[in-house]
Each structure stands twice: as structure tokens, then as C-alpha cells.
Enzyme design. Structure first.
Site, PDB file in Angstrom:
ATOM      1  CE1 TYR A 126     -15.240  27.283  10.431  1.00 18.34           C
ATOM      2  CE2 TYR A 126     -14.354  26.716   8.295  1.00 18.34           C
ATOM      3  CZ  TYR A 126     -15.083  26.219   9.587  1.00 18.34           C
ATOM      4  OH  TYR A 126     -15.452  24.856   9.555  1.00 18.34           O
ATOM      5  CG  PHE A 412      -5.296  21.659  14.658  1.00 23.14           C
ATOM      6  CD1 PHE A 412      -6.655  22.056  14.894  1.00 23.14           C
ATOM      7  CD2 PHE A 412      -4.564  22.482  14.436  1.00 23.14           C
ATOM      8  CE1 PHE A 412      -6.683  23.577  14.627  1.00 23.14           C
ATOM      9  CE2 PHE A 412      -4.544  23.839  14.119  1.00 23.14           C
ATOM     10  CZ  PHE A 412      -5.663  24.411  14.325  1.00 23.14           C
TER      11      PHE A 412
END
Length: 412
Positions: A126, A412
């Protein structure tokens, strides 16, 4: 289909959720329970979820949640919680991930969200999309048979009692909500997210008990809670059980200490396994032998500034600051160029400028430093920030800091 690129990138339809979810679970090497599937279905924002198709097959997935994240100063800033990112093993290195990240960040910008945040399964992936490690989490394996706690005044005034996790949920969520403004990186939980803390599939217990809960009370008011599991064990010398802490929150030092004392004192248990705690968690300063706690630290939340001006204006700064950044951001070129940030403990403004730059860095370094947990001076020591005006680095590094370590409390 050979090696050509897959270009059928669409918003997820509710009817396709099961196939989409199965692709995520397969990519992460898991099996997934019915309980997890239904919770994820209820929380998924379908208009923010992406699917890449190869014919009838879903071969790429990505989603986002509409969160609000606390930043230094206590403001809750709109943030995209990036989630469910996967590419099928049969379709790697064809540009699928890049196309999904491109579409997602364009959508985040269009929604006016200054920040994106994720928990990276593979951090190396990322950074190229502008995400920087900004929060860290503490783990420990505490030998409770050898480690003692020094308890602060008032601990004896706190009552700890067992409660069914579901029955205590409302009171526990009130404690959590009261803590959100005080620590950067915490997420204000949206309706439905409280159920994630009760998720308890047997396949995820690793031989431990069902989820258990205690609440702490003072003068009849709930001031904290802990959720945990126990796993019995026996060795040559007798009992050798493990307590695994899943979640703990407290409104004051005495309550915090009372909950840790309870966990340390459970019968037949000799190890307390701690996961996903803030790196400045207070229990480290209650124990009499930190070496027997076998602490470790790892990255957690990775932050991406989607709108540099709005993001830097949304937080406050520990000391007065007037600095011009030269920002590099090849993936989101609207952020590139010079930005003047002026701020102090009361507020901030960040605007475009033609003035000479004081510091040069990429948006990834700004993401790492944004919540106050990664000093700019440390990034500079690694060659990732360049000082162009003498003194600017130390001034900015001090101002960007946070008195509380940033912490992303759950995935999440």
C-alpha cells in the site's frame, strides 16, 4: 483469458454479495463462518464496494466504510475505511489492484473525505498508493505467575462483575464512545458496528472458551469493561491456562487497574495474552517486571491523505507552526505541489502557496506523521523527509506530535 487486463470494474450488487465475500475469504486463506458472513453483509456499503469480473467470475474486490476518525485536537474527520481488498490468485499482476485503488481514491475524493485508512495484510503493497503506517499496536505474553501490579489509589473503590457480553453491550459502547475524542486514530462507531465486538464463531476461538465479559462499576455507574477468553492447560507442574484479552476500555486509572488486576488474578491461569493494545497502554507502568511480559509492537492503521489541504487543516498542532511542504503524490496528483500549513493548539489552515518550500516529502510520509505517532525527524533520519530550511524539521516534528499514542482499536 491469457494475460490481458480485466476491465469490468463495477459497483457491487447486493445479489452478488456471497460470491464477492467468498472471493475475499479465499484470497485471505480462510474459511469464514456464517456469523461473520451475515455481519459483513449487514455492514457492507454496497455503493462503496467494487467488484472486478472475468465473465461471471468475481476476481477482484475492494470496499470502503464511511467512518469518522479522531485526529489530534479531538475532531472526528470523515475517513474512508478501506476493506475487503483482494485479487484472485489466478489474476495477479494484471493491474486489477491498481485499477481498484484508482477508482476508490477518486470516489473518496468525490465524497469529500480527506482521509483513507486501512489495516494492511501486506504493508509493502500500500505504500505505492500513498498509505503510510500511522498507528501501531502492542502485544504481550504476560507471565502472571511471576508479574505483580502496583495499583493506584481508588482501585479498591471499583467493583468488577461478570456480565453477559450482549447484555452489557449498551453500557460498554457508552464507555468506548466517551474515549473516542481523547485518542487519535479511534473510530466513532456507526450503528451496527457494536455487534462486531460480540462476534464469537467457535472456529475463531483457538481452543478457548466462548467470549466472556466483566464490567467495572463505581457508585453504580459502569466505568469500564473487558472482554476475554480462557483456555485451560496443564503442564508437568500443574495448571497452565491462558487468558486472551480481546478488548478493554476504562474511563479512569483506578478502573483500568481494577480490570487488569482481575485478568491477572483468574484462577488456574498463568499467561495473559494481550493483543491490539495502544503502545502507551498504562498497564506497562503498573507491572513490576516488564521483561516477563514479552512485549512486541507491529503496525496497525495505515493512513492516506486524500485531500492534503483539508486533512492538515482538520487537526491541531502541539506548538505554533508555519511551514511550507513540497508534496509528492504521483497517484493522486491533485495533492502535488507546495502547501503552507499554519497552526497551533487551537486550529490550523493549509492552503496552496508559491512560497519556497521548507520541507520536502511524499504524501506517504504525511500519512505516517498525520496522527502524531511517527515523528517527522525519524522519517528524515531514514531519508524520507528533506529539510530545505534549517530548523523547519524540528519545528514541524514537535508540532505534529500527540500526547496520546494514536491507536486503531479494531479491524474492519
Amino acid at each position: 483469458m491469457g494475460t490481458e487486463r480485466v476491465t469490468d470494474l463495477t459497483v457491487l450488487a447486493p445479489a452478488d454479495f456471497d460470491r464477492w465475500w467468498d472471493g475475499v475469504v479465499r484470497a485471505f486463506g480462510g474459511s469464514g463462518s456464517a456469523e461473520e458472513r451475515e455481519l459483513d453483509r449487514s455492514l457492507t456499503e454496497f455503493d462503496r464496494s467494487l467488484a472486478v469480473r472475468d465473465g461471471d467470475e468475481i476476481v477482484g474486490t475492494a470496499g470502503a466504510f464511511s467512518f469518522r476518525m479522531t485526529v489530534p485536537g479531538g475532531a472526528e474527520v470523515r475517513s474512508a475505511g478501506v476493506t475487503m481488498v483482494s485479487v484472485a490468485g489466478t489474476h495477479r499482476r494484471r493491474g486489477l489492484l491498481t485499477s481498484m485503488m484508482r477508482r476508490q481514491l477518486d470516489d473518496v475524493r468525490a465524497l469529500g473525505e480527506p482521509l483513507a485508512v486501512l489495516m494492511a495484510s501486506e504493508p509493502a503493497i500500500y505504500g505505492r498508493f500513498g498509505y503510510g503506517a500511522a498507528t501501531f499496536q502492542l502485544g504481550a505474553e504476560i507471565d502472571t505467575s511471576r508479574v505483580s501490579l502496583a495499583l493506584p489509589a481508588g482501585t479498591e473503590d471499583v467493583r468488577v462483575r461478570y456480565a453477559e457480553p450482549a447484555d452489557a453491550l449498551t453500557a460498554c459502547e457508552a464507555v468506548y464512545a466517551a474515549l473516542v475524542p481523547a485518542r487519535p486514530g479511534m473510530l466513532a462507531r456507526l450503528p451496527g458496528w457494536e455487534r462486531a465486538g460480540l462476534l464469537d464463531p467457535e472456529s475463531e476461538r483457538d481452543g478457548g472458551s466462548e467470549l466472556r465479559c466483566v464490567v467495572a462499576e463505581r457508585a453504580g455507574q459502569v466505568t469500564g469493561y473487558a472482554r476475554f477468553r480462557t483456555r485451560m492447560g496443564w503442564g508437568a507442574s500443574g495448571h497452565d491456562g491462558t487468558v486472551t484479552l480481546e478488548d478493554l476500555a476504562a474511563l479512569d486509572p483506578a478502573t483500568d487497574a481494577a480490570l487488569w488486576r482481575f485478568l491477572f488474578g483468574l484462577d488456574l491461569m498463568t499467561t495473559l495474552a494481550v493483543r491490539r493494545r495502544p503502545v502507551d497502554d498504562a498497564w506497562q507502568y503498573l507491572v513490576d517486571d516488564i521483561r516477563r511480559c514479552r512485549t512486541r509492537q507491529r503496525d496497525a492503521g495505515h493512513v492516506r491523505l486524500v485531500d492534503v489541504g483539508a486533512a492538515l487543516s482538520a487537526r491541531t498542532y502541539q506548538a505554533p507552526l508555519d511551514v511550507v511542504f513540497e508534496v509528492e503524490d504521483a497517484f493522486c496528483p491533485w495533492n502535488e505541489g507546495r502547501w503552507r500549513l499554519t497552526g497551533d493548539p487551537k486550529g490550523a489552515s493549509c492552503e496552496r502557496t508559491a512560497d519556497a518550500a521548507d520541507l520536502a516529502l511524499s504524501v506517504r510520509e504525511l500519512g505516517s506523521a498525520y496522527l502524531g505517532g511517527v515523528p517527522l525527524v525519524s522519517l528524515a533520519a531514514a531519508g524520507r523527509v528533506r529539510e530545505l530550511r534549517p530548523g523547519a524539521l524540528s519545528e514541524a516534528s514537535l508540532a505534529f506530535g500527540s500526547q496520546r499514542a494514536p491507536w486503531l482499536p479494531h479491524g474492519f
